[in-house]
Design a protein around this motif. Structure first.
Motif, PDB file in Angstrom:
ATOM      1  N   ILE A 166       0.634  -0.596   0.539  1.00 19.77           N
ATOM      2  CA  ILE A 166       0.232  -0.072  -0.396  1.00 19.77           C
ATOM      3  C   ILE A 166       0.619   1.120   0.594  1.00 19.77           C
ATOM      4  O   ILE A 166       2.000   1.480   0.815  1.00 19.77           O
ATOM      5  N   GLY A 167       0.417   2.064  -0.749  1.00 18.93           N
ATOM      6  CA  GLY A 167       1.465   3.075  -1.425  1.00 18.93           C
ATOM      7  C   GLY A 167       2.663   2.703  -1.819  1.00 18.93           C
ATOM      8  O   GLY A 167       2.869   4.375  -2.900  1.00 18.93           O
ATOM      9  N   SER A 168       2.764   1.361  -2.580  1.00 14.05           N
ATOM     10  CA  SER A 168       3.775   1.594  -3.592  1.00 14.05           C
ATOM     11  C   SER A 168       2.638   1.217  -5.286  1.00 14.05           C
ATOM     12  O   SER A 168       2.825   2.119  -6.010  1.00 14.05           O
ATOM     13  N   LEU A 169       2.229  -0.047  -4.752  1.00 11.58           N
ATOM     14  CA  LEU A 169       0.934  -0.272  -5.887  1.00 11.58           C
ATOM     15  C   LEU A 169      -0.035  -0.081  -5.934  1.00 11.58           C
ATOM     16  O   LEU A 169      -0.753   0.493  -7.300  1.00 11.58           O
ATOM     17  N   LEU A 170      -0.470   0.440  -4.973  1.00  9.22           N
ATOM     18  CA  LEU A 170      -1.960   0.675  -4.646  1.00  9.22           C
ATOM     19  C   LEU A 170      -2.004   2.074  -4.277  1.00  9.22           C
ATOM     20  O   LEU A 170      -0.935   2.191  -2.824  1.00  9.22           O
ATOM     21  N   PRO A 171      -2.493   2.476  -4.102  1.00 16.98           N
ATOM     22  CA  PRO A 171      -4.131   2.573  -4.955  1.00 16.98           C
ATOM     23  C   PRO A 171      -4.027   2.536  -6.577  1.00 16.98           C
ATOM     24  O   PRO A 171      -2.569   2.805  -6.743  1.00 16.98           O
ATOM     25  N   TYR A 172      -4.507   2.101  -7.184  1.00 17.57           N
ATOM     26  CA  TYR A 172      -4.760   1.548  -8.845  1.00 17.57           C
ATOM     27  C   TYR A 172      -4.683   3.333  -9.594  1.00 17.57           C
ATOM     28  O   TYR A 172      -4.882   4.487  -8.937  1.00 17.57           O
ATOM     29  N   ASP A 173      -3.370   3.003 -10.425  1.00 21.29           N
ATOM     30  CA  ASP A 173      -3.880   4.744 -11.451  1.00 21.29           C
ATOM     31  C   ASP A 173      -4.816   5.012 -12.208  1.00 21.29           C
ATOM     32  O   ASP A 173      -4.892   4.024 -12.925  1.00 21.29           O
ATOM     33  N   THR A 174      -5.370   5.711 -12.024  1.00 17.26           N
ATOM     34  CA  THR A 174      -6.387   6.110 -12.220  1.00 17.26           C
ATOM     35  C   THR A 174      -6.283   7.316 -14.273  1.00 17.26           C
ATOM     36  O   THR A 174      -7.276   7.362 -15.274  1.00 17.26           O
ATOM     37  N   THR A 175      -5.272   7.867 -14.102  1.00 18.94           N
ATOM     38  CA  THR A 175      -4.550   8.420 -15.806  1.00 18.94           C
ATOM     39  C   THR A 175      -5.378   7.867 -17.172  1.00 18.94           C
ATOM     40  O   THR A 175      -5.765   8.956 -17.324  1.00 18.94           O
ATOM     41  N   MET A 176      -5.338   6.596 -17.631  1.00 21.54           N
ATOM     42  CA  MET A 176      -5.368   6.321 -18.503  1.00 21.54           C
ATOM     43  C   MET A 176      -6.827   4.958 -18.729  1.00 21.54           C
ATOM     44  O   MET A 176      -6.781   5.188 -19.367  1.00 21.54           O
ATOM     45  N   ASP A 177      -8.001   5.583 -17.820  1.00 20.45           N
ATOM     46  CA  ASP A 177      -8.924   5.219 -17.548  1.00 20.45           C
ATOM     47  C   ASP A 177     -10.077   5.429 -18.985  1.00 20.45           C
ATOM     48  O   ASP A 177     -11.189   4.474 -18.724  1.00 20.45           O
ATOM     49  N   GLU A 178      -9.647   6.537 -19.654  1.00 21.81           N
ATOM     50  CA  GLU A 178     -10.491   7.020 -20.538  1.00 21.81           C
ATOM     51  C   GLU A 178      -9.990   5.955 -22.127  1.00 21.81           C
ATOM     52  O   GLU A 178     -10.798   6.533 -22.589  1.00 21.81           O
ATOM     53  N   GLN A 179      -8.968   6.233 -21.798  1.00 21.81           N
ATOM     54  CA  GLN A 179      -8.506   5.206 -23.366  1.00 21.81           C
ATOM     55  C   GLN A 179      -8.689   3.499 -23.121  1.00 21.81           C
ATOM     56  O   GLN A 179      -8.567   3.027 -24.094  1.00 21.81           O
ATOM     57  N   SER A 180      -9.193   2.931 -22.204  1.00 21.16           N
ATOM     58  CA  SER A 180      -8.832   2.005 -21.362  1.00 21.16           C
ATOM     59  C   SER A 180      -9.461   0.975 -20.653  1.00 21.16           C
ATOM     60  O   SER A 180      -8.446   1.449 -19.156  1.00 21.16           O
ATOM     61  N   ILE A 181     -10.257   0.235 -20.389  1.00 22.69           N
ATOM     62  CA  ILE A 181     -10.550   0.210 -18.811  1.00 22.69           C
ATOM     63  C   ILE A 181      -9.984  -1.550 -18.523  1.00 22.69           C
ATOM     64  O   ILE A 181      -9.178  -1.299 -17.447  1.00 22.69           O
ATOM     65  N   TYR A 182      -8.768  -1.327 -19.578  1.00 21.15           N
ATOM     66  CA  TYR A 182      -7.585  -2.433 -19.137  1.00 21.15           C
ATOM     67  C   TYR A 182      -6.591  -2.207 -18.676  1.00 21.15           C
ATOM     68  O   TYR A 182      -5.576  -2.243 -18.007  1.00 21.15           O
ATOM     69  N   PHE A 183      -6.766  -0.976 -18.828  1.00 21.05           N
ATOM     70  CA  PHE A 183      -4.511   0.142 -18.827  1.00 21.05           C
ATOM     71  C   PHE A 183      -4.677   0.280 -17.177  1.00 21.05           C
ATOM     72  O   PHE A 183      -3.365   0.310 -16.790  1.00 21.05           O
ATOM     73  N   SER A 184      -5.475   0.308 -16.707  1.00 23.26           N
ATOM     74  CA  SER A 184      -4.911   0.665 -14.897  1.00 23.26           C
ATOM     75  C   SER A 184      -4.236  -0.731 -14.402  1.00 23.26           C
ATOM     76  O   SER A 184      -3.800  -1.218 -13.323  1.00 23.26           O
ATOM     77  N   GLN A 185      -4.968  -1.975 -15.013  1.00 24.49           N
ATOM     78  CA  GLN A 185      -4.345  -2.888 -14.921  1.00 24.49           C
ATOM     79  C   GLN A 185      -3.118  -3.768 -15.067  1.00 24.49           C
ATOM     80  O   GLN A 185      -2.357  -4.027 -14.642  1.00 24.49           O
ATOM     81  N   TYR A 186      -3.319  -2.975 -16.257  1.00 26.12           N
ATOM     82  CA  TYR A 186      -1.458  -3.100 -17.559  1.00 26.12           C
ATOM     83  C   TYR A 186      -0.281  -2.629 -16.666  1.00 26.12           C
ATOM     84  O   TYR A 186       0.518  -2.456 -16.616  1.00 26.12           O
TER      85      TYR A 186
END
Length: 330
Positions: A166-186
């Motif tokens: 927590i603090g390094s991997l989490l939270p998820y990065d929301t920056t590319m959400d509008e480009q693809s639903i998959y990108f935050s997991q990528y």
């Protein structure tokens, strides 16, 4: 046996069990988002776990779940939903809980996972192996003669994050959400490869019935680009040049047909132990503080300083994978 660099000096399993620490009595919190939260009789609140739900639909029906165990956030994105659940769990932690593993799941995994007591099996495995990120997947995603594996591309449907991520991997990065639903997991998978390559591990004993994988059918609401190259370009400047973390990102080549499943490398966890949570000082020395991914880490650490500080019991260690294609995961 020599410890992996990121494990040296970390606490033994007995100190990370949840019962024997000052952090609270429960080991696991399951964070599930769905359109209609429901109860799986195999996965209920117990002495070792809490189950928290997020409903992303207006007017959703919630049956059999205590009001204090769910939140309703209409029209929230998948990524935002996971972050909302993380904050939900952190608030619980401030009231006497501090879980060892934060287990994120999509609701269809409740139908997909096979067996009478798969969750107990998964929990026992997590406490035994103590991965930074633990997950399960079908045997087809591993060499069939192995019970453990660590491919680069971790499916998001069920991920267990150790609290020190927590603090390094989490939270998820929301920056590319509008480009693809998959990108935050990528983005998450690239971050795992950069900072916790030897701490990601999949359990190949627990099985899925993919007939119940509803999310892959899609409803047209979200863009579904799978271009790894866009994520790699985004993450190329997250870490300072010359660091092992940046060298790991340089290896990512998931758009290649040859490497589409595993990319260019794998790694296997070697010891049952865990490093410390990340610190702002480590970030300032190793990461590009102007990068959106990094700014989100720093903001989170500042907002949740009281929660994260007890997890910073030693120096944060990151270890990247070697550019190899075959690793024996026994």
């Amino acid at each position: 046996e020599k410890l992996s660099p990121w494990l040296e000096g970390s606490k033994p399993v007995t100190e990370m069990s949840g019962i024997e620490t000052p952090f609270g009595p429960k080991k696991f919190v399951y964070l599930i988002q769905s359109s209609n939260p429901r109860v799986d009789r195999r996965l209920t609140n117990s002495a070792d776990r809490d189950i928290l739900h997020l409903c992303f639909k207006e007017g959703c029906e919630v049956k059999g779940i205590p009001p204090e165990d769910f939140v309703i956030r209409p029209d929230i994105s998948w990524t935002e939903g996971r972050n909302e659940l993380l904050n939900f769990a952190i608030e619980r932690s401030k009231k006497g809980r501090s879980y060892v593993y934060y287990v994120f799941a999509d609701d269809d995994v409740l139908d997909m996972i096979v067996g009478k007591s798969p969750w107990e099996d998964f929990e026992s495995w997590l406490l035994l192996k103590q991965p930074a990120v633990g997950y399960i997947t079908d045997a087809k995603d591993f060499q069939k003669d192995r019970k453990l594996g660590a491919p680069f591309n971790i499916d998001a449907i069920l991920n267990a994050f150790h609290r020190t991520t927590i603090g390094s991997l989490l939270p998820y990065d929301t920056t590319m959400d509008e480009q693809s639903i998959y990108f935050s997991q990528y983005i998450m998978n690239v971050a795992v490869a950069a900072m916790f390559a030897s701490g990601r591990i999949g359990n190949n004993d627990l099985k899925f019935n993919e007939t119940f994988n509803y999310h892959n059918k899609g409803n047209g609401k979200y863009r579904r680009s799978c271009k790894w190259s866009l994520v790699k370009k985004y993450m190329d400047t997250a870490f300072n040049r010359g660091t092992p973390m940046q060298a790991a990102i340089d290896l990512v080549n998931c758009d290649s047909l040859k490497n589409s499943k595993y990319c260019q490398y794998k790694a296997c966890m070697t010891k049952q132990s865990m490093s410390s949570a990340i610190s702002e000082d480590w970030i300032n020395h190793n990461m590009n503080v102007g990068h959106p991914f990094v700014r989100q880490r720093l903001l989170f650490l500042q907002e949740h300083a009281d929660f994260v500080k007890p997890l910073q019991f030693s120096v944060f260690r990151a270890i990247s994978a070697d550019p190899i294609t075959n690793v024996s995961c026994n």
